[in-house]
Design a protein around this motif. Structure first.
Motif, PDB file in Angstrom:
ATOM      1  N   ARG A  88       1.158 -86.297 138.079  1.00  0.00           N
ATOM      2  CA  ARG A  88      -0.160 -86.431 137.440  1.00  0.00           C
ATOM      3  C   ARG A  88      -0.958 -85.174 137.790  1.00  0.00           C
ATOM      4  O   ARG A  88      -1.431 -85.036 138.911  1.00  0.00           O
ATOM      5  CB  ARG A  88      -0.839 -87.681 137.999  1.00  0.00           C
ATOM      6  CG  ARG A  88      -2.130 -88.059 137.335  1.00  0.00           C
ATOM      7  CD  ARG A  88      -2.701 -89.294 138.022  1.00  0.00           C
ATOM      8  NE  ARG A  88      -1.938 -90.489 137.743  1.00  0.00           N
ATOM      9  CZ  ARG A  88      -2.221 -91.326 136.745  1.00  0.00           C
ATOM     10  NH1 ARG A  88      -3.257 -91.115 135.973  1.00  0.00           N
ATOM     11  NH2 ARG A  88      -1.489 -92.410 136.544  1.00  0.00           N
ATOM     12  N   LEU A  89      -1.049 -84.251 136.835  1.00  0.00           N
ATOM     13  CA  LEU A  89      -1.767 -82.999 137.116  1.00  0.00           C
ATOM     14  C   LEU A  89      -3.271 -83.225 136.986  1.00  0.00           C
ATOM     15  O   LEU A  89      -3.739 -83.688 135.950  1.00  0.00           O
ATOM     16  CB  LEU A  89      -1.361 -81.912 136.118  1.00  0.00           C
ATOM     17  CG  LEU A  89       0.056 -81.372 136.171  1.00  0.00           C
ATOM     18  CD1 LEU A  89       0.251 -80.331 135.073  1.00  0.00           C
ATOM     19  CD2 LEU A  89       0.360 -80.753 137.523  1.00  0.00           C
ATOM     20  N   GLY A  90      -4.000 -82.879 138.022  1.00  0.00           N
ATOM     21  CA  GLY A  90      -5.459 -82.959 137.945  1.00  0.00           C
ATOM     22  C   GLY A  90      -5.983 -81.784 137.138  1.00  0.00           C
ATOM     23  O   GLY A  90      -5.269 -80.784 136.956  1.00  0.00           O
ATOM     24  N   PRO A  91      -7.222 -81.871 136.661  1.00  0.00           N
ATOM     25  CA  PRO A  91      -7.750 -80.770 135.830  1.00  0.00           C
ATOM     26  C   PRO A  91      -7.779 -79.424 136.553  1.00  0.00           C
ATOM     27  O   PRO A  91      -7.442 -78.395 135.960  1.00  0.00           O
ATOM     28  CB  PRO A  91      -9.168 -81.221 135.467  1.00  0.00           C
ATOM     29  CG  PRO A  91      -9.430 -82.479 136.185  1.00  0.00           C
ATOM     30  CD  PRO A  91      -8.163 -82.978 136.792  1.00  0.00           C
ATOM     31  N   GLY A  92      -8.147 -79.424 137.820  1.00  0.00           N
ATOM     32  CA  GLY A  92      -8.212 -78.164 138.575  1.00  0.00           C
ATOM     33  C   GLY A  92      -6.839 -77.544 138.717  1.00  0.00           C
ATOM     34  O   GLY A  92      -6.665 -76.332 138.566  1.00  0.00           O
ATOM     35  N   THR A  93      -5.844 -78.388 138.996  1.00  0.00           N
ATOM     36  CA  THR A  93      -4.467 -77.889 139.156  1.00  0.00           C
ATOM     37  C   THR A  93      -3.943 -77.386 137.820  1.00  0.00           C
ATOM     38  O   THR A  93      -3.337 -76.309 137.737  1.00  0.00           O
ATOM     39  CB  THR A  93      -3.559 -79.018 139.681  1.00  0.00           C
ATOM     40  OG1 THR A  93      -4.177 -79.571 140.841  1.00  0.00           O
ATOM     41  CG2 THR A  93      -2.169 -78.530 140.002  1.00  0.00           C
ATOM     42  N   LEU A  94      -4.197 -78.155 136.757  1.00  0.00           N
ATOM     43  CA  LEU A  94      -3.684 -77.767 135.447  1.00  0.00           C
ATOM     44  C   LEU A  94      -4.271 -76.425 134.992  1.00  0.00           C
ATOM     45  O   LEU A  94      -3.522 -75.505 134.622  1.00  0.00           O
ATOM     46  CB  LEU A  94      -4.024 -78.845 134.408  1.00  0.00           C
ATOM     47  CG  LEU A  94      -3.754 -78.407 132.967  1.00  0.00           C
ATOM     48  CD1 LEU A  94      -2.267 -78.336 132.696  1.00  0.00           C
ATOM     49  CD2 LEU A  94      -4.416 -79.339 131.980  1.00  0.00           C
TER      50      LEU A  94
END
Lengths: 110, 150
Positions: free
Chosen positions: A38-44
């Motif tokens: 589950r990629l978080g927005p910051g990571t993505l």
């Protein structure tokens, strides 16, 4: 070539069929991995920033509409596709090695 | 959709201010847009259970990615440059004092001078960070029109 990080690999894989916007990539990654990644927005977006700096991914022009002007679309470049293919080849070789050592996934055992 | 979700979206948008300006300018709008959509979807599918899980995950991601983005930004370089600049300036000032006032320092004055030097170093570091940051930001603003890929 060094192994790609899971986030980079999954983002490249999500972009392989064609262009996607950020949220579309997140949903595709979730689906590809059966909910495991589950990629978080910051990571993505941090990953997309890195991939654009490497010229593996580029932003697609001309998609913004008045109703959805905050959306931006991304696609793989030729270099990005080659890197993804190289990573898949590397993984494939690993799987072949594992199989030759009689290591098989639990689901495939009879 | 409950008003709480709209408030949460506004709070998330405000929280994006903690990212470095360059990253926020590039991706902030998309991140806010994605969060709104994820909120609506979680509410449609699993109501509060999904929404709370989403908030927890987004908060954890925010904390970790902010750290990564600041480390990738120029801040560490600016910090080191400022500390070096401050230390050099204060030690140069100390040398000048020795040349200008060659009288020996008494034991009582030594502590006072040490404290004053430390305060000077801290003030110089803060001042240098502000100046260097302003300088970098101004050069960034000047580059912006050609910064976009298209």
């Amino acid at each position: 070539m060094a192994a790609l990080t899971p986030a980079v690999f999954h983002v490249l894989l999500a972009l392989a069929p064609g262009e996607r916007h950020g949220y579309g990539i997140r949903k595709d990654v979730l689906e590809q991995t059966g909910g495991a990644v589950r990629l978080g927005p910051g990571t993505l977006y941090g990953t997309l920033q890195r991939l654009m700096a490497l010229d593996w991914v580029e932003e697609t022009p001309g998609h913004a509409t008045a109703a959805d002007e905050r959306r931006r679309y991304y696609r793989l470049t030729r270099l990005g596709r080659r890197s993804l293919e190289a990573e898949v080849e590397r993984m494939d070789a690993l799987v072949r090695t594992a199989r030759s050592q009689r290591i098989v996934p639990r689901g495939s055992r009879s | 959709m409950p008003r709480t979700l709209t408030v949460a979206a506004s709070m998330y948008q405000a929280a994006l201010l903690v990212y470095p300006p360059e990253f926020r300018r590039e991706f902030g709008d998309q991140m806010a847009r994605d969060f709104e959509e994820a909120n609506s979807e979680a509410w449609r599918e699993t109501r509060w259970r999904g929404v709370i899980a989403l908030w927890a995950h987004t908060f954890a991601d925010l904390v970790s990615s902010v750290l990564v983005q600041w480390l990738k930004s120029r801040l560490p370089a600016i910090g080191v440059a400022s500390a070096a600049f401050a230390t050099l300036s204060v030690s140069a000032a100390g040398q000048l004092r020795r040349v200008a006032l060659p009288t020996p320092i008494t034991e009582g004055d030594r502590d006072l001078i040490t404290v004053m030097l430390m305060i000077m170093v801290v003030l110089m570091i803060v001042a240098a960070i502000l100046v260097f940051n302003l300088w970098f930001s101004r050069s960034l603003v000047r580059r912006l029109p050609t910064h976009r890929r298209f």
